[in-house]
Scaffold this active site. Structure first.
Site, PDB file in Angstrom:
ATOM      1  CG  ASN A 223     -24.079  68.202  17.098  1.00 54.06           C
ATOM      2  OD1 ASN A 223     -23.137  68.263  17.875  1.00 54.06           O
ATOM      3  ND2 ASN A 223     -25.151  67.433  17.318  1.00 54.06           N
TER       4      ASN A 223
ATOM      5  CG  ASP B 215     -33.464  69.365  17.345  1.00 50.88           C
ATOM      6  OD1 ASP B 215     -33.507  68.813  18.457  1.00 50.88           O
ATOM      7  OD2 ASP B 215     -33.083  70.547  17.164  1.00 50.88           O
TER       8      ASP B 215
ATOM      9  CE  LYS C 239     -19.395  56.266  -0.940  1.00 47.45           C
ATOM     10  NZ  LYS C 239     -18.202  56.241  -1.772  1.00 47.45           N
TER      11      LYS C 239
ATOM     12  CG  ASP D  11     -36.991  67.820  23.403  1.00 39.52           C
ATOM     13  OD1 ASP D  11     -36.309  67.483  24.392  1.00 39.52           O
ATOM     14  OD2 ASP D  11     -37.014  68.985  22.961  1.00 39.52           O
ATOM     15  CB  ILE D  12     -33.666  63.182  25.229  1.00 41.05           C
ATOM     16  CG1 ILE D  12     -33.314  62.459  23.939  1.00 41.05           C
ATOM     17  CG2 ILE D  12     -33.313  62.330  26.442  1.00 41.05           C
ATOM     18  CD1 ILE D  12     -31.825  62.260  23.709  1.00 41.05           C
TER      19      ILE D  12
ATOM     20  CE  LYS E 194     -33.866  75.847  22.991  1.00 39.27           C
ATOM     21  NZ  LYS E 194     -32.533  75.994  22.447  1.00 39.27           N
TER      22      LYS E 194
ATOM     23  CE  LYS F 282     -36.175  71.376  24.977  1.00 36.31           C
ATOM     24  NZ  LYS F 282     -35.184  70.689  24.186  1.00 36.31           N
TER      25      LYS F 282
HETATM   26  N1  CTP Z   1     -32.463  68.146  23.754  1.00 32.63           N
HETATM   27  C1  CTP Z   1     -32.940  66.861  23.891  1.00 32.63           C
HETATM   28  N2  CTP Z   1     -33.533  66.226  22.824  1.00 32.63           N
HETATM   29  C2  CTP Z   1     -33.641  66.846  21.650  1.00 32.63           C
HETATM   30  C3  CTP Z   1     -33.156  68.159  21.492  1.00 32.63           C
HETATM   31  C4  CTP Z   1     -32.562  68.778  22.569  1.00 32.63           C
HETATM   32  O1  CTP Z   1     -32.828  66.296  24.981  1.00 32.63           O
HETATM   33  N3  CTP Z   1     -34.209  66.215  20.628  1.00 32.63           N
HETATM   34  C5  CTP Z   1     -31.872  68.807  24.938  1.00 32.63           C
HETATM   35  C6  CTP Z   1     -30.422  69.162  24.819  1.00 32.63           C
HETATM   36  O2  CTP Z   1     -29.591  68.124  25.345  1.00 32.63           O
HETATM   37  C7  CTP Z   1     -30.306  70.415  25.667  1.00 32.63           C
HETATM   38  C8  CTP Z   1     -31.670  71.049  25.526  1.00 32.63           C
HETATM   39  O3  CTP Z   1     -32.541  70.022  25.124  1.00 32.63           O
HETATM   40  O4  CTP Z   1     -30.112  70.120  27.026  1.00 32.63           O
HETATM   41  C9  CTP Z   1     -31.744  72.185  24.533  1.00 32.63           C
HETATM   42  O5  CTP Z   1     -31.172  71.775  23.325  1.00 32.63           O
HETATM   43  P1  CTP Z   1     -31.072  72.795  22.102  1.00 32.63           P
HETATM   44  O6  CTP Z   1     -30.452  72.094  20.944  1.00 32.63           O
HETATM   45  O7  CTP Z   1     -30.476  74.088  22.561  1.00 32.63           O
HETATM   46  O8  CTP Z   1     -32.609  73.121  21.824  1.00 32.63           O
HETATM   47  P2  CTP Z   1     -33.770  72.409  21.068  1.00 32.63           P
HETATM   48  O9  CTP Z   1     -34.799  72.019  22.066  1.00 32.63           O
HETATM   49  O10 CTP Z   1     -33.253  71.334  20.171  1.00 32.63           O
HETATM   50  O11 CTP Z   1     -34.351  73.595  20.228  1.00 32.63           O
HETATM   51  P3  CTP Z   1     -33.688  74.392  19.003  1.00 32.63           P
HETATM   52  O12 CTP Z   1     -32.756  73.427  18.320  1.00 32.63           O
HETATM   53  O13 CTP Z   1     -34.840  74.787  18.181  1.00 32.63           O
HETATM   54  O14 CTP Z   1     -32.965  75.562  19.613  1.00 32.63           O
END
Ligand code: CTP
Length: 402
Positions: A210, A279, A289, A307-308, A338, A342
């Site tokens: 990203n 994600d 490759k 999701d960490i 969120k 979380k």
């Molecule tokens: N985060 C995480 N682990 C993941 C996805 C997100 O720890 N697999 C954490 C990110 O570091 C951030 C928060 O969760 O602090 C929100 O991340 P974001 O990308 O905005 O949201 P998502 O939970 O991934 O949801 P979405 O992508 O559907 O908006």
């Protein structure tokens, strides 16, 4: 941290003295006031005029100078200082300090100093490793003197080994940390920060990633360290220079980031999760490759990553847990969801489509949403200022809990 600090720099006769000139300049740029004391041997290498010009202050060289600036100079200088730094420190001054010898202005002021003393040994490897020097350094350390370890490398005497004085920027960072750990409002706290984007490999040359640069997370880590916290920065790949005085753990994938966060989690007080985490990850990572085929399309099947932040939220005990929400629409609603999902104490929400905000920008425009439901909107400000506010708020949440 160095702003307004009064530093006496004791300079002895070693070839590394050329670095001390740059060091004085660096310290002044950071807002410190520097007064230099030179030994006779130091003056064989560089004249006092050089240090006087760079420090903007008269250089002290002799006990018997009739034009001395300070009354009873050796006592007054020692009383004036917030810190006494000896760089370079030869084996000779180290031996004198360890044995209480006061036979010139520098060794006499050191004996009279009650402020913290930091010594940067710089000498030939054999002299450094000599049992006498090591015993003297151990004596100084046991009396509370801070020793900054010399670097290993090519020395002026032609050998390769330990004894090089650290570079001016390293000494500056060391001093910064020294004061931060004594005076910073986050001293004694452990802070875990995640930053940059994670990458999920497809094959040895390609990945899913990203646009995160890591700027926001690095700013938080830098700010927390400058306020005296012990900082662990778990970072995805980033082009940024790691902040000073921070323990950096480099990771690539979401699973690696999770592992690094879990390893540190129990012992940290505050977690700021600024990383942009992937994600999903490709189900099958090719060993070689992937070659172009004749088909017009290709499909990469992706599996969901853990999701960490949610994992950390589920294990939360004493930690203040702060997340980020990067959104392109429905900012507040998505961010609020969120916080709940979380188990966060606060979320930093930003609309990444706005100008001067989000990925790769040096500024950010964020809203802080708290577990209570309160919302605070911040103006557009540099990421380092945003970092300061985030940490201020995390400290308030901690204080309100106690
Ligand atoms: N985060 C995480 N682990 C993941 C996805 C997100 O720890 N697999 C954490 C990110 O570091 C951030 C928060 O969760 O602090 C929100 O991340 P974001 O990308 O905005 O949201 P998502 O939970 O991934 O949801 P979405 O992508 O559907 O908006």
């Amino acid at each position: 941290m160095l702003q307004g600090k009064k530093i006496v720099l004791g300079v002895t006769g070693g070839v590394a003295i050329f670095k001390s000139v740059q060091l004085v300049s660096n310290l002044r740029k950071q807002g410190a006031e520097v007064r230099v004391v030179m030994t006779d041997h130091a003056q064989e290498f560089i004249t006092p005029l050089m240090f006087a010009e760079i420090s903007g202050n008269k250089v002290a060289t002799s006990m018997w100078d009739k034009n001395q600036e300070f009354h009873v100079e050796h006592i007054a200088l020692a009383n004036w200082a917030d810190c006494y730094l000896i760089a370079p420190a030869t084996a000779n001054i180290i031996a004198k300090m360890a044995n209480g010898i006061a036979d010139d202005l520098l060794s006499t002021t050191l004996l009279a100093a009650t402020c913290p003393v930091i010594v940067c040994p710089a000498m030939n490897t054999n002299m450094y490793e000599n049992a006498a020097t090591q015993a003297n350094l151990a004596t100084l350390a046991s009396r509370g003197v801070t020793i900054m370890e010399p670097n290993a490398g090519f020395l002026a005497c032609g050998v390769n080994g330990k004894g090089r004085m650290p570079e001016p920027i390293e000494i500056q960072n060391f001093l910064d940390e020294f004061f931060a750990k004594r005076e910073g409002d986050m001293r004694g706290l452990k802070v875990l920060v995640t930053a940059a984007g994670t990458r999920e490999p497809i094959d040895p040359v390609r990945f899913v990633g990203n646009r995160s640069s890591g700027k926001m997370g690095y700013a938080v880590a830098e700010m927390a360290a400058s306020r005296g916290a012990d900082v662990i920065l778990v970072s995805g790949p980033s082009a940024l220079k790691p902040p000073a005085n921070v323990k950096v753990i480099n990771v690539e994938t979401t699973c690696e980031m999770l592992e690094a966060c879990l390893a540190a989690y129990d012992e940290v007080d505050i977690v700021i999760k600024a990383a942009a985490v992937a994600d999903y990850r490709p189900r099958d990572v090719a060993d070689q490759k992937i070659k172009k085929k004749n088909d017009d399309a290709m499909t990469v099947v992706m599996d969901k990553n853990p999701d960490i932040l949610k994992t950390l939220g589920g294990k939360k005990t004493h930690q203040v847990l702060v997340g980020f929400a990067a959104e392109t629409q429905n900012l507040l609603d998505n961010a609020r969801e969120k916080v709940v999902k979380k188990n966060l104490d606060m979320i930093v929400a930003n609309d990444v489509t706005m100008q001067n905000a989000g990925f790769n920008a040096d500024t950010n425009i964020v809203k802080l949403l708290y577990a209570s439901g309160d919302v605070k909107s911040l103006d557009c400000m540099p990421k380092i200022e945003v970092a300061k506010v985030i940490l201020d708020e995390a400290l308030k949440i901690r204080a309100n809990r106690e």
